[in-house]
Design a protein around this motif. Structure first.
Motif, PDB file in Angstrom:
ATOM      1  N   GLU A  12     -10.364  35.538   7.539  1.00 55.79           N
ATOM      2  CA  GLU A  12      -8.694  35.339   7.520  1.00 55.79           C
ATOM      3  C   GLU A  12      -8.261  34.180   8.230  1.00 55.79           C
ATOM      4  O   GLU A  12      -7.245  34.236   8.830  1.00 55.79           O
ATOM      5  CB  GLU A  12      -8.011  36.512   7.671  1.00 55.79           C
ATOM      6  N   VAL A  13      -8.783  32.981   8.156  1.00 56.66           N
ATOM      7  CA  VAL A  13      -8.324  31.783   9.093  1.00 56.66           C
ATOM      8  C   VAL A  13      -7.824  30.645   8.016  1.00 56.66           C
ATOM      9  O   VAL A  13      -8.581  30.362   7.058  1.00 56.66           O
ATOM     10  CB  VAL A  13      -9.578  31.249   9.768  1.00 56.66           C
ATOM     11  N   ALA A  14      -6.831  30.119   8.218  1.00 60.83           N
ATOM     12  CA  ALA A  14      -6.287  29.098   7.649  1.00 60.83           C
ATOM     13  C   ALA A  14      -6.508  27.907   8.434  1.00 60.83           C
ATOM     14  O   ALA A  14      -6.481  27.693   9.376  1.00 60.83           O
ATOM     15  CB  ALA A  14      -4.840  29.172   7.484  1.00 60.83           C
ATOM     16  N   ALA A  15      -6.870  26.641   7.931  1.00 60.88           N
ATOM     17  CA  ALA A  15      -7.561  25.376   8.444  1.00 60.88           C
ATOM     18  C   ALA A  15      -6.894  24.241   7.785  1.00 60.88           C
ATOM     19  O   ALA A  15      -6.049  24.488   6.516  1.00 60.88           O
ATOM     20  CB  ALA A  15      -8.922  25.210   8.275  1.00 60.88           C
ATOM     21  N   THR A  16      -7.035  23.113   8.410  1.00 60.89           N
ATOM     22  CA  THR A  16      -6.499  21.735   7.971  1.00 60.89           C
ATOM     23  C   THR A  16      -7.681  20.934   7.278  1.00 60.89           C
ATOM     24  O   THR A  16      -8.704  20.797   8.120  1.00 60.89           O
ATOM     25  CB  THR A  16      -5.802  21.026   8.953  1.00 60.89           C
ATOM     26  N   PHE A  17      -7.667  20.632   5.975  1.00 55.68           N
ATOM     27  CA  PHE A  17      -8.432  19.669   5.541  1.00 55.68           C
ATOM     28  C   PHE A  17      -8.124  18.313   5.081  1.00 55.68           C
ATOM     29  O   PHE A  17      -7.058  18.215   4.599  1.00 55.68           O
ATOM     30  CB  PHE A  17      -8.971  20.203   4.169  1.00 55.68           C
ATOM     31  N   PHE A  18      -8.618  17.272   5.956  1.00 55.31           N
ATOM     32  CA  PHE A  18      -8.444  15.782   5.844  1.00 55.31           C
ATOM     33  C   PHE A  18      -9.010  15.227   4.559  1.00 55.31           C
ATOM     34  O   PHE A  18     -10.169  15.115   4.583  1.00 55.31           O
ATOM     35  CB  PHE A  18      -8.612  15.086   7.042  1.00 55.31           C
ATOM     36  N   MET A  19      -8.208  15.096   3.540  1.00 59.72           N
ATOM     37  CA  MET A  19      -8.575  14.538   2.112  1.00 59.72           C
ATOM     38  C   MET A  19      -8.477  13.034   1.960  1.00 59.72           C
ATOM     39  O   MET A  19      -7.382  12.584   1.932  1.00 59.72           O
ATOM     40  CB  MET A  19      -8.113  15.488   1.246  1.00 59.72           C
ATOM     41  N   LEU A  20      -9.454  12.366   1.428  1.00 54.58           N
ATOM     42  CA  LEU A  20      -9.329  11.199   0.918  1.00 54.58           C
ATOM     43  C   LEU A  20      -8.514  11.175  -0.291  1.00 54.58           C
ATOM     44  O   LEU A  20      -9.015  12.295  -1.401  1.00 54.58           O
ATOM     45  CB  LEU A  20     -10.820  10.588   0.619  1.00 54.58           C
TER      46      LEU A  20
END
Length: 239
Positions: A12-20
């Motif tokens: 139940e963890v929200a993360a940050t995705f750095f997207m091209l």
């Protein structure tokens, strides 16, 4: 990506995705899949060209292109940025001006490591002043030693150094009142995935000596609390 999302959902963890931006366009199912799972989508630029090869106009255009794609696919414009291969440097004041003008709240490109960044740079978040406001800089985690900073927060170092060292560095950051910023690439979850033919040093930096990072990621998710970088910035702004 499915393994990463599955692990995050399990804990139940929200993360940050750095997207091209170019990747989001090529695979339009990715951004909606990540966003619908409750994660933040931030910008990694559009083409993965280094900032040393982009002038101000090209950099702004890449930010706008990526922002348009992510907003169209997720319904929300990105507020965070990380430069390809840590190519944004502290003296690139023009780039921080553009980030602020384009509505970005934070950057996470200044790596406190030699060779890829500044080995004597700040280890903890700090504000960068621009002509019209501030951009919060959030460096990735490193472990400070008498011999220099070690890349324990991500990449080959996250897979190579002892898990106990990584855990103790996270605790040290937390005791200092700072979040420990960890990162990984999807390829690090796939031990049998394709490998590019790279020169030896670059090959080690990209793939390291560990087959995959899933085991230690699971350990850390089970022993620490995590949130998105946007949530961190929002909490600091309201404090």
């Amino acid at each position: 990506m499915e393994r990463i999302l599955g692990l995050l959902a399990e804990f139940e963890v929200a993360a940050t995705f750095f997207m091209l931006g170019s990747l989001a366009e090529d695979d339009p199912a990715l951004v909606p899949m990540i966003a619908e799972a409750g994660h933040e989508i931030a910008s990694h630029g559009y083409s993965h060209r280094l900032l040393t090869r982009l002038g101000p106009d090209e950099f702004r255009r890449e930010l706008q292109l990526t922002g348009d794609v992510i907003e169209r696919q997720s319904g929300k414009r990105p507020v965070g940025f990380r430069a390809p291969q840590w190519s944004l440097k502290m003296n690139d004041s023009w780039a921080f001006d553009i980030l602020h003008e384009e509505g970005y709240l934070y950057d996470s490109s200044l790596n406190p490591l030699p060779l890829v960044g500044n080995g004597s740079g700040p280890l903890y978040p700090f504000r960068i002043r621009t002509g019209k406001g501030d951009v919060l800089e959030i460096p990735p985690m490193v472990t400070a030693t008498p011999a220099g900073n070690l890349p324990t927060g991500g990449g080959w170092g996250f897979r190579f150094f002892p898990l106990g060292m990584i855990r103790s560095t996270i605790r040290r950051h937390n005791l200092s009142g700072a979040a420990a910023i960890l990162y990984l690439h999807p390829r690090e979850m796939e031990k049998d995935g394709p490998r590019l033919p790279l020169p030896p040093l670059r090959k080690f930096a990209a793939y390291g000596t560990r087959a995959e990072a899933g085991g230690r990621l699971r350990n850390l998710l089970g022993n620490f609390r995590f949130q998105t970088m946007e949530q961190l910035v929002t909490s600091w702004q309201s404090a």
